[in-house]
Write a protein that holds these residues in place. Structure first.
Motif, PDB file in Angstrom:
ATOM      1  N   ALA A 156      -3.017  20.484  -2.820  1.00  0.00           N
ATOM      2  CA  ALA A 156      -1.903  21.433  -2.726  1.00  0.00           C
ATOM      3  C   ALA A 156      -2.191  22.504  -1.683  1.00  0.00           C
ATOM      4  O   ALA A 156      -1.272  23.042  -1.053  1.00  0.00           O
ATOM      5  CB  ALA A 156      -1.647  22.088  -4.076  1.00  0.00           C
ATOM      6  N   ASN A 157      -3.474  22.801  -1.499  1.00  0.00           N
ATOM      7  CA  ASN A 157      -3.815  23.813  -0.493  1.00  0.00           C
ATOM      8  C   ASN A 157      -3.603  23.311   0.919  1.00  0.00           C
ATOM      9  O   ASN A 157      -3.477  24.088   1.851  1.00  0.00           O
ATOM     10  CB  ASN A 157      -5.287  24.242  -0.658  1.00  0.00           C
ATOM     11  N   ARG A 158      -3.596  21.987   1.074  1.00  0.00           N
ATOM     12  CA  ARG A 158      -3.422  21.418   2.408  1.00  0.00           C
ATOM     13  C   ARG A 158      -1.975  20.994   2.658  1.00  0.00           C
ATOM     14  O   ARG A 158      -1.468  21.088   3.763  1.00  0.00           O
ATOM     15  CB  ARG A 158      -4.343  20.213   2.590  1.00  0.00           C
ATOM     16  N   CYS A 159      -1.311  20.524   1.614  1.00  0.00           N
ATOM     17  CA  CYS A 159       0.035  19.975   1.766  1.00  0.00           C
ATOM     18  C   CYS A 159       1.032  21.068   2.132  1.00  0.00           C
ATOM     19  O   CYS A 159       1.010  22.158   1.551  1.00  0.00           O
ATOM     20  CB  CYS A 159       0.447  19.296   0.458  1.00  0.00           C
ATOM     21  N   LEU A 160       1.894  20.758   3.121  1.00  0.00           N
ATOM     22  CA  LEU A 160       2.891  21.734   3.545  1.00  0.00           C
ATOM     23  C   LEU A 160       4.225  21.523   2.849  1.00  0.00           C
ATOM     24  O   LEU A 160       5.159  22.282   3.059  1.00  0.00           O
ATOM     25  CB  LEU A 160       3.121  21.615   5.065  1.00  0.00           C
ATOM     26  N   SER A 161       4.302  20.466   2.042  1.00  0.00           N
ATOM     27  CA  SER A 161       5.562  20.124   1.375  1.00  0.00           C
ATOM     28  C   SER A 161       6.652  19.890   2.416  1.00  0.00           C
ATOM     29  O   SER A 161       7.801  20.248   2.219  1.00  0.00           O
ATOM     30  CB  SER A 161       5.967  21.250   0.411  1.00  0.00           C
ATOM     31  N   CYS A 162       6.285  19.266   3.545  1.00  0.00           N
ATOM     32  CA  CYS A 162       7.211  19.132   4.671  1.00  0.00           C
ATOM     33  C   CYS A 162       8.151  17.938   4.528  1.00  0.00           C
ATOM     34  O   CYS A 162       9.083  17.811   5.307  1.00  0.00           O
ATOM     35  CB  CYS A 162       6.428  19.004   5.975  1.00  0.00           C
ATOM     36  N   THR A 163       7.855  17.039   3.584  1.00  0.00           N
ATOM     37  CA  THR A 163       8.633  15.812   3.288  1.00  0.00           C
ATOM     38  C   THR A 163       8.467  14.697   4.307  1.00  0.00           C
ATOM     39  O   THR A 163       9.121  13.657   4.178  1.00  0.00           O
ATOM     40  CB  THR A 163      10.158  16.071   3.094  1.00  0.00           C
ATOM     41  N   ASN A 164       7.606  14.846   5.308  1.00  0.00           N
ATOM     42  CA  ASN A 164       7.423  13.763   6.278  1.00  0.00           C
ATOM     43  C   ASN A 164       7.081  12.450   5.592  1.00  0.00           C
ATOM     44  O   ASN A 164       7.638  11.393   5.904  1.00  0.00           O
ATOM     45  CB  ASN A 164       6.286  14.108   7.257  1.00  0.00           C
ATOM     46  N   GLY A 192       4.447   1.080  -5.824  1.00  0.00           N
ATOM     47  CA  GLY A 192       5.483   1.521  -4.893  1.00  0.00           C
ATOM     48  C   GLY A 192       4.949   1.562  -3.472  1.00  0.00           C
ATOM     49  O   GLY A 192       5.683   1.837  -2.531  1.00  0.00           O
ATOM     50  N   CYS A 193       3.660   1.294  -3.299  1.00  0.00           N
ATOM     51  CA  CYS A 193       3.025   1.427  -1.990  1.00  0.00           C
ATOM     52  C   CYS A 193       2.749   0.059  -1.401  1.00  0.00           C
ATOM     53  O   CYS A 193       2.296  -0.840  -2.111  1.00  0.00           O
ATOM     54  CB  CYS A 193       1.718   2.192  -2.130  1.00  0.00           C
ATOM     55  N   VAL A 194       3.046  -0.107  -0.102  1.00  0.00           N
ATOM     56  CA  VAL A 194       2.801  -1.389   0.553  1.00  0.00           C
ATOM     57  C   VAL A 194       1.641  -1.328   1.526  1.00  0.00           C
ATOM     58  O   VAL A 194       1.320  -2.323   2.163  1.00  0.00           O
ATOM     59  CB  VAL A 194       4.069  -1.898   1.283  1.00  0.00           C
ATOM     60  N   GLY A 195       1.009  -0.175   1.648  1.00  0.00           N
ATOM     61  CA  GLY A 195      -0.171  -0.069   2.498  1.00  0.00           C
ATOM     62  C   GLY A 195       0.131   0.034   3.979  1.00  0.00           C
ATOM     63  O   GLY A 195      -0.709  -0.318   4.808  1.00  0.00           O
ATOM     64  N   CYS A 196       1.313   0.505   4.340  1.00  0.00           N
ATOM     65  CA  CYS A 196       1.672   0.580   5.760  1.00  0.00           C
ATOM     66  C   CYS A 196       0.994   1.732   6.465  1.00  0.00           C
ATOM     67  O   CYS A 196       0.912   1.752   7.687  1.00  0.00           O
ATOM     68  CB  CYS A 196       3.190   0.681   5.934  1.00  0.00           C
ATOM     69  N   GLY A 197       0.539   2.737   5.709  1.00  0.00           N
ATOM     70  CA  GLY A 197      -0.198   3.843   6.314  1.00  0.00           C
ATOM     71  C   GLY A 197       0.640   4.899   6.995  1.00  0.00           C
ATOM     72  O   GLY A 197       0.098   5.863   7.546  1.00  0.00           O
ATOM     73  N   ARG A 198       1.960   4.764   6.960  1.00  0.00           N
ATOM     74  CA  ARG A 198       2.799   5.745   7.661  1.00  0.00           C
ATOM     75  C   ARG A 198       2.575   7.160   7.147  1.00  0.00           C
ATOM     76  O   ARG A 198       2.544   8.124   7.922  1.00  0.00           O
ATOM     77  CB  ARG A 198       4.281   5.402   7.486  1.00  0.00           C
ATOM     78  N   CYS A 199       2.463   7.296   5.820  1.00  0.00           N
ATOM     79  CA  CYS A 199       2.346   8.647   5.258  1.00  0.00           C
ATOM     80  C   CYS A 199       1.078   9.323   5.768  1.00  0.00           C
ATOM     81  O   CYS A 199       1.034  10.549   5.918  1.00  0.00           O
ATOM     82  CB  CYS A 199       2.351   8.602   3.734  1.00  0.00           C
ATOM     83  N   ILE A 200       0.040   8.525   6.071  1.00  0.00           N
ATOM     84  CA  ILE A 200      -1.211   9.087   6.555  1.00  0.00           C
ATOM     85  C   ILE A 200      -1.047   9.514   8.016  1.00  0.00           C
ATOM     86  O   ILE A 200      -1.433  10.624   8.406  1.00  0.00           O
ATOM     87  CB  ILE A 200      -2.347   8.048   6.435  1.00  0.00           C
ATOM     88  N   THR A 201      -0.440   8.618   8.811  1.00  0.00           N
ATOM     89  CA  THR A 201      -0.250   8.913  10.233  1.00  0.00           C
ATOM     90  C   THR A 201       0.644  10.128  10.432  1.00  0.00           C
ATOM     91  O   THR A 201       0.370  10.992  11.267  1.00  0.00           O
ATOM     92  CB  THR A 201       0.385   7.702  10.943  1.00  0.00           C
ATOM     93  N   TRP A 202       1.725  10.197   9.681  1.00  0.00           N
ATOM     94  CA  TRP A 202       2.749  11.198   9.956  1.00  0.00           C
ATOM     95  C   TRP A 202       2.598  12.482   9.154  1.00  0.00           C
ATOM     96  O   TRP A 202       3.437  13.382   9.258  1.00  0.00           O
ATOM     97  CB  TRP A 202       4.151  10.577   9.780  1.00  0.00           C
ATOM     98  N   CYS A 203       1.542  12.598   8.361  1.00  0.00           N
ATOM     99  CA  CYS A 203       1.302  13.861   7.684  1.00  0.00           C
ATOM    100  C   CYS A 203       0.745  14.850   8.709  1.00  0.00           C
ATOM    101  O   CYS A 203      -0.289  14.590   9.328  1.00  0.00           O
ATOM    102  CB  CYS A 203       0.293  13.684   6.550  1.00  0.00           C
ATOM    103  N   PRO A 204       1.392  15.983   8.923  1.00  0.00           N
ATOM    104  CA  PRO A 204       0.931  16.921   9.964  1.00  0.00           C
ATOM    105  C   PRO A 204      -0.475  17.440   9.703  1.00  0.00           C
ATOM    106  O   PRO A 204      -1.150  17.867  10.633  1.00  0.00           O
ATOM    107  CB  PRO A 204       1.932  18.077   9.903  1.00  0.00           C
ATOM    108  N   VAL A 205      -0.913  17.418   8.453  1.00  0.00           N
ATOM    109  CA  VAL A 205      -2.265  17.902   8.192  1.00  0.00           C
ATOM    110  C   VAL A 205      -3.194  16.749   7.827  1.00  0.00           C
ATOM    111  O   VAL A 205      -4.320  16.976   7.410  1.00  0.00           O
ATOM    112  CB  VAL A 205      -2.273  18.977   7.079  1.00  0.00           C
ATOM    113  N   GLY A 206      -2.710  15.511   8.006  1.00  0.00           N
ATOM    114  CA  GLY A 206      -3.593  14.361   7.874  1.00  0.00           C
ATOM    115  C   GLY A 206      -4.068  14.048   6.462  1.00  0.00           C
ATOM    116  O   GLY A 206      -5.176  13.561   6.273  1.00  0.00           O
TER     117      GLY A 206
END
Lengths: 157, 303, 389
Positions: C256-264, C337-351
């Motif tokens: 929670a300290n890292r997440c920006l809640s940006c919805t990416n 619910g996850c298919v392992g595409c990795g998008r959420c990791i790539t597109w998270c602004p704080v990684g």
């Protein structure tokens, strides 16, 4: 002296109370020795706020209201009590001064216990004392929870 | 094929289909709480609107949005009744719109209260009045505030099928005497051999009844056959949790306690994700839940 | 049993033209705004020939390498969900006449899509969304109409990004089902697998040859290269119980300290399906459109009720997203619910890397309190039979 029939009637009323369901037979008998049934009509003032009162009660049936007085709002009913509720615990817990006024709302039946007699018996027989204190503590904690729920003002907008 | 014979049949493939309704009667209860009787503009629809007590409709104010409102009952004329507390844009708009307002309706949605099927095999429990067998055993209903609205249709259902139930009690709590809903119906329920007790948190000087939290009334109820008693409750979450706790203490089995839960409702068809409570979609698997399905979830904060 | 053929690369252009002349809107990968996105393709020239991508937590770059391949990259910020579950769509309309409203639901035909270049993880994501939108108590009519008419040309990955973990989710990189045609790009063309009548009907209109053993071997080597390049892992053993048994773990505060809640993450995720309906009114106030738009559980008011916002901080919102995606989804839809595409990791602004978050919790379980494993069956609450009919 209390007659055997009265003793039996008191015992049977006590056995109906959910509040006393965990008491052992011995403690139940001992308590019955100190107790009597009291029937009250509507409007009877059982005790008044600030009074020194030497009885405590378990309500068998009926309903009473508890009132407290403030300078701003005068007399206010803060709670109504009914079957199973404990009344006037200040008689043995505190200094014997009542913290509210109890008025009978509907014709009620109470189990009345002489507080000073009970206190003596609790000191003398600590096993009995522990069981009675458990009953009182449980009633108090339920009353405290109810008071807190009332305070939470659950239906507020 | 124009007229659809009842609202539930078409829903699966056309879940956004909205029915026009009109407020035919508007009744104020207390500040911000009112009941509307809704008339489908199609009399055929109104007559065939089937719902289970405990279900809800989405009431739609075009341009403002939808709100999930429990169904409080139906009238003899087939009007659908909803008791509403105006707290947001939609409910405030309905309050202002008043009698005659044109609205949209989608529904009914959700799982309703148990023990309703007149000829069902589930929930059959023995014992009742005079030792005769009754289908559903004893019932205790605990209602807090506007939580009485979804329970009202259940009480009326019980009253209509009284012989299917044993000892039936309802305890009702509200903030003040003015906030006790449907007071004019309590004696009607009593006349159907239903025990009705009510209490308020704060009294006015004129109030001569019970004062204190509603769970106290539950504590004082006689429960002769806890094994064969079902408890249904609706009201603030805290109240329901303590009602359930009290019921468990009186040895009513966990699987015979039912609560109602509430979350943000947007689509009511389980597709928008808003109403999730842990793994549960409140719009599909609720709002009525068996207590043991949700009591662990209720203890998690901000779930 | 699927048949395997080979087509020269240039035939892909013919395929696109055939699809277009059959009134399919062909959508496929294209470079726009420095990313490989999915957009309408008019010909082979639109495809990202020679493009490679480099992905890391919080980082995405495409570069032109000059090679001859058209699909040598992995997934970008877009997924196919935007075509089947449009970001904005009208679900109902209302008209007011003489102070009375009447309502209708849209009847216009939906576009017919041909998806060109669907990866294995994306096929799995489409199957997951099928379960949500088509197999529940209610069917989404827009999804249904588009899904029934879509033609899917899948592509087997020949490379993997550092953020891919489809092997852990058992969704790829090999395309196994859910497509009409599947392509593997080799030097001399595409090895094509046809799985349906529809796929066949287009393939037969191209210049095809039977795939030789060499072609098939070459394809296998390239497909294996993708598997070998996958470095990220998600340990899914008992993950549902593990996560739902650790809802008060201190790691949630940490993330929670890292997440920006940006919805990416929810926007790029191919399975996220949260939405909200809003009202669009004309000036007269007599015409209303109810528009469904993508929403996100990370938005603050997503869980708004009259009694307050339920998930009022980033900790509870992040926890909701992750436990839904990897745990509760099992209860709801019988799969991850996850298919392992990795998008959420790539597109998270704080990684933020969800595989790391899961590992952190798994390695230091903090509580024994477990949520019930499965809900009781539906018959446990008896509904009025009339209402169910």
């Amino acid at each position: 002296m209390i007659s055997p029939e009265q003793r039996i009637a008191t015992l049977s009323a006590m056995r109906r109370l959910v509040t006393l369901v965990d008491l052992s037979e011995d403690s139940m008998d001992k308590l019955a020795e100190l107790a009597s049934i009291r029937k009250c009509t509507e409007g009877t003032v059982l005790f008044s706020e600030g009074d020194h009162h030497d009885q405590l009660y378990f309500v068998v049936d009926g309903s009473l209201r508890l009132e407290m007085t403030t300078t701003q709002c005068g007399r206010q009913t803060i709670l109504t009590v009914g079957s199973g509720d404990l009344l006037a615990w200040s008689a043995i817990l505190g200094d014997g001064t009542m913290t509210s006024t109890a008025v009978v709302n509907e014709p009620s039946q109470l189990i009345a216990i002489v507080a000073s007699d009970l206190k003596n018996e609790l000191e003398r027989d600590t096993v009995f004392g522990y069981e009675i204190m458990k009953v009182i503590a449980k009633s108090l904690s339920m009353r405290l929870l109810a008071t807190r729920l009332q305070l939470l003002d659950l239906y507020h907008r | 094929m124009t007229a659809v014979s009842d609202t539930s049949r078409y829903n699966r493939n056309d879940p956004w289909r909205t029915w026009p309704v009109e407020v035919r009667r508007f009744r104020n209860h207390s500040a911000g709480v009112f009941t509307v009787d809704l008339d489908f503009n199609d009399p055929d629809l109104g007559r065939k609107f089937n719902f289970a007590p405990g279900q809800f409709n989405m009431l739609y104010v075009p341009g403002v949005g939808e709100a999930a409102i429990s169904i409080a009952g139906t009238t003899a004329a087939g009007l659908i009744q909803h008791t509403i507390r105006s707290v947001g844009n939609v409910t405030k708009a309905i309050e202002i719109g008043g009698n005659g307002m044109s609205l949209g309706l989608r529904g009914p949605f959700g799982r309703g209260w148990p023990l309703q099927t007149p000829t069902g095999s589930e929930g059959g429990l023995p014992f009742g009045l005079n030792g005769n067998l009754t289908k559903y055993g004893d019932i205790i209903i605990v209602a807090g505030g506007i939580g009485l609205a979804p329970l009202r249709s259940m009480v009326n259902h019980i009253a209509t099928h009284r012989e299917d139930y044993g000892v039936v009690s309802i305890v009702i709590g509200a903030r003040t005497p003015d906030d006790l809903l449907y007071q004019e119906e309590y004696d009607v329920w009593r006349s159907r051999d239903i025990i009705v007790k009510c209490t308020v948190d704060r009294a006015s000087p004129a109030w001569k009844g019970q004062i204190g939290v509603v769970t106290l009334l539950l504590d004082r109820l006689d429960i002769p056959r806890p094994d064969h008693t079902t408890l249904m409750t609706c009201g603030p979450e805290v109240m329901m949790r303590y009602a359930a706790k009290s019921a468990l203490g009186r040895r009513i089995p966990e699987q015979q306690i039912f609560v109602t839960l509430e979350r943000n409702m947007n689509c009511a068809i389980g597709l928008c994700g808003h109403c999730q409570f842990g793994p549960k979609f409140i719009c599909k698997e609720g709002p009525v839940f068996r207590y043991n399905e949700v009591n662990a979830l209720l203890r998690v904060q901000e779930l | 049993m699927a048949e395997t053929y080979r087509i020269p690369k240039a035939q892909l252009h013919n395929l696109i033209e055939l699809l277009r002349s059959d009134r399919y809107t062909v959508v496929g990968p294209k470079v726009e705004d420095d990313a490989v996105v999915y957009a309408e393709i008019f010909g082979m020239d639109d495809l990202p020939k020679g493009v490679r991508d480099a992905q890391e937590p919080g980082k995405y770059r495409v570069k032109q390498t000059g090679h001859e391949n058209f699909f040598e990259f992995n997934v970008g910020p877009h997924s196919w969900k935007q075509f089947l579950f449009p970001p904005k769509t009208t679900v109902a309309t209302g008209i007011r006449e003489a102070n009375r409203w009447t309502f209708s639901t849209p009847t216009e035909p939906q576009p017919r899509f041909a998806f060109l270049g669907v990866r294995a993880c994306e096929l799995a994501a489409i199957a997951i969304q099928d379960r949500i939108f088509l197999q529940g108590s209610y069917v989404d009519p827009v999804y249904k109409a588009r899904r029934e008419s879509v033609l899917i040309i899948a592509v087997n990955c020949t490379v993997a990004a550092s953020t891919c973990f489809c092997t852990s989710m058992e969704t790829g990189p090999k395309c196994r089902n859910g497509f009409d045609l599947a392509l593997t790009e080799i030097d001399s063309g595409f090895v094509v697998e046809s799985a349906t009548e529809l796929g066949n009907s287009f393939l037969m209109r191209l210049k095809t040859e039977d795939a030789t053993e060499r072609d098939i071997d070459e394809a296998l080597v390239l497909e294996k290269r993708a598997v070998d390049q996958i470095s990220k892992r998600l340990d899914t053993f008992d993950i549902r119980n593990m996560l739902l048994g650790n809802l008060e773990h201190p790691r949630w505060d940490d993330v929670a300290n890292r997440c920006l809640s940006c919805t990416n993450c929810t926007m790029v995720c191919p399975t996220c399906f949260c939405s909200s309906v809003s009202e669009v009114v004309d000036l007269s106030g007599d015409n209303v459109q109810r528009q469904r738009e993508w929403d996100s559980c990370f938005n603050l008011d997503f869980s708004y009720t009259a009694n307050g916002i339920v998930r009022n901080d980033r900790r509870s919102r992040y926890r909701q997203w992750l436990t839904h995606k990897l745990a509760s989804w099992h209860d709801q839809f019988d799969s991850s619910g996850c298919v392992g595409c990795g998008r959420c990791i790539t597109w998270c602004p704080v990684g933020i890397d969800l595989t790391e978050e899961v590992a952190a919790i798994r390695n230091t379980p903090s509580s024994q309190r477990m949520l019930p494993v499965i809900s009781p069956p539906a018959s446990s609450c008896v509904l009025n039979k009339r209402a169910q009919e």
